[in-house]
Design a protein around this motif. Sequence first.
Motif, short mmCIF file in Angstrom:
data_model
loop_
_atom_site.label_atom_id
_atom_site.label_comp_id
_atom_site.label_asym_id
_atom_site.label_seq_id
_atom_site.Cartn_x
_atom_site.Cartn_y
_atom_site.Cartn_z
N ASN A 152 70.90 98.41 23.89
CA ASN A 152 71.62 97.14 23.81
C ASN A 152 72.59 96.95 24.97
O ASN A 152 72.75 95.84 25.47
N ILE A 153 73.22 98.04 25.42
CA ILE A 153 74.13 97.91 26.56
C ILE A 153 73.33 97.64 27.83
O ILE A 153 73.77 96.90 28.71
N ILE A 154 72.11 98.22 27.92
CA ILE A 154 71.25 97.93 29.06
C ILE A 154 70.83 96.47 29.06
O ILE A 154 70.88 95.78 30.09
N PHE A 155 70.43 95.98 27.88
CA PHE A 155 70.07 94.56 27.77
C PHE A 155 71.23 93.68 28.18
O PHE A 155 71.07 92.69 28.90
N MET A 156 72.42 94.00 27.68
CA MET A 156 73.60 93.19 27.98
C MET A 156 73.86 93.13 29.49
O MET A 156 74.07 92.05 30.06
N VAL A 157 73.82 94.29 30.14
CA VAL A 157 74.09 94.33 31.57
C VAL A 157 73.02 93.58 32.35
O VAL A 157 73.32 92.75 33.23
N GLN A 158 71.74 93.83 32.04
CA GLN A 158 70.64 93.22 32.80
C GLN A 158 70.66 91.70 32.71
O GLN A 158 70.62 91.00 33.73
N TYR A 159 70.71 91.18 31.49
CA TYR A 159 70.55 89.74 31.34
C TYR A 159 71.83 88.97 31.58
O TYR A 159 71.81 87.85 32.09
N SER A 160 72.96 89.57 31.23
CA SER A 160 74.24 88.93 31.56
C SER A 160 74.41 88.87 33.08
O SER A 160 74.83 87.84 33.62
N LYS A 161 74.08 89.97 33.75
CA LYS A 161 74.21 90.01 35.21
C LYS A 161 73.33 88.95 35.87
O LYS A 161 73.79 88.20 36.74
N THR A 162 72.07 88.87 35.43
CA THR A 162 71.15 87.92 36.04
C THR A 162 71.57 86.48 35.76
O THR A 162 71.52 85.62 36.65
N LEU A 163 72.02 86.21 34.54
CA LEU A 163 72.47 84.86 34.21
C LEU A 163 73.71 84.48 35.01
O LEU A 163 73.83 83.36 35.50
N GLU A 164 74.64 85.42 35.14
CA GLU A 164 75.85 85.13 35.92
C GLU A 164 75.48 84.82 37.37
O GLU A 164 76.08 83.94 37.99
N GLN A 165 74.49 85.52 37.91
CA GLN A 165 74.03 85.23 39.26
C GLN A 165 73.35 83.86 39.33
O GLN A 165 73.41 83.18 40.36
N ASP A 166 72.71 83.45 38.23
CA ASP A 166 72.08 82.13 38.19
C ASP A 166 73.11 81.01 38.30
O ASP A 166 72.77 79.88 38.68
N PHE A 167 74.36 81.31 37.94
CA PHE A 167 75.43 80.33 38.06
C PHE A 167 76.00 80.29 39.48
O PHE A 167 77.06 79.73 39.71
N LYS A 168 75.29 80.93 40.41
CA LYS A 168 75.63 80.90 41.83
C LYS A 168 77.05 81.39 42.11
O LYS A 168 77.77 80.83 42.94
N GLY A 169 77.44 82.43 41.37
CA GLY A 169 78.72 83.06 41.63
C GLY A 169 79.93 82.35 41.04
O GLY A 169 81.06 82.78 41.26
N VAL A 170 79.69 81.26 40.31
CA VAL A 170 80.82 80.55 39.69
C VAL A 170 81.09 81.20 38.33
O VAL A 170 80.51 80.84 37.31
N ALA A 171 81.98 82.19 38.34
CA ALA A 171 82.24 82.99 37.14
C ALA A 171 82.77 82.13 36.00
O ALA A 171 82.46 82.38 34.83
N ALA A 172 83.57 81.12 36.31
CA ALA A 172 84.16 80.28 35.27
C ALA A 172 83.09 79.54 34.48
O ALA A 172 83.21 79.38 33.25
N ASP A 173 82.02 79.11 35.14
CA ASP A 173 80.93 78.40 34.44
C ASP A 173 80.19 79.34 33.50
O ASP A 173 79.82 78.97 32.38
N PHE A 174 79.96 80.57 33.97
CA PHE A 174 79.28 81.55 33.12
C PHE A 174 80.16 81.92 31.93
O PHE A 174 79.69 82.05 30.79
N LEU A 175 81.46 82.09 32.18
CA LEU A 175 82.40 82.40 31.10
C LEU A 175 82.42 81.25 30.09
O LEU A 175 82.46 81.49 28.87
N TRP A 176 82.37 80.03 30.55
CA TRP A 176 82.36 78.87 29.66
C TRP A 176 81.11 78.89 28.77
O TRP A 176 81.18 78.58 27.58
#
Length: 207
Positions: free
Chosen positions: A86-110
Amino acid sequence: MPFGARGPPGGGGAADSPAAFYWGLPVITRWWFTACISCTLLAAVGMLSPGTLYLDWPSIVYKFQIWRVLTNFCFLGKFGWPFIMNIIFMVQYSKTLEQDFKGVAADFLWMLLLGASLLCLLNHLTGLALPFLTIPLIFMTIWIWSRLHPNAQMSVFGLFNISSAHFPWFLICLTMLMGGTPVANLLGYFVGHVYWFLKHVFTPTAG
C-alpha cells in the motif's frame, strides 16, 4: 489487501540512495509518505496509540481533537506485506498524479483535500464508520490515474499484462481472492470518479 503490480510509466528509475529517493518525491507526495511512515512506525513501537489517530467525530467536535481529520489519512496499520504494497501504491500513483499537475503542488493538494472531504462525508452518511481512510484515499489516486492514463500497459507479477483502465478492477478481484472486502477500494474509486468526471468530463463539456 491488494498487492503486486508494476507501477505507472513515468515513475522514474531506481534512486541512487534512500535519500535521493525521498528528496526526489514531489513535495505533497513526500509529506504524505512521511506522515504515513511516521504514524505507522510510532504506533508500531508503542510511542503513539492508533486510538488517538482514527476518525472519531465526537472527539473532534466535543474534545477539539482536530488532528484526527488529517491523521486518519496517515495510518496504514501494522507493518507487513499489505503495508509495504500500500505504501508503494501510494508513492507510485500519488507521485505520478502530482507530476500530472505540472508541478503545481497546490492544485494536487486541493484534489487530495476535496477527495478526503468527500470520503469523510460518505463514510459518515453511509454508516460505514471506517476508522481510517488512508486506503480509500490511495485507491482514489489509483482510479484517477487509471482514467488519465487508460492505455498504459502494466505487468502483473511478470505473468501477464493488463491495461491501466482495468487495473482498479484487478485490485478488487485480488482483494476478494485474499479474503478481504472491496469496500475501501470501491469507496475510493467512487470518490475518484466523481473528481475525474467533474474536472475532466463535465467542466470541458459545460465550457
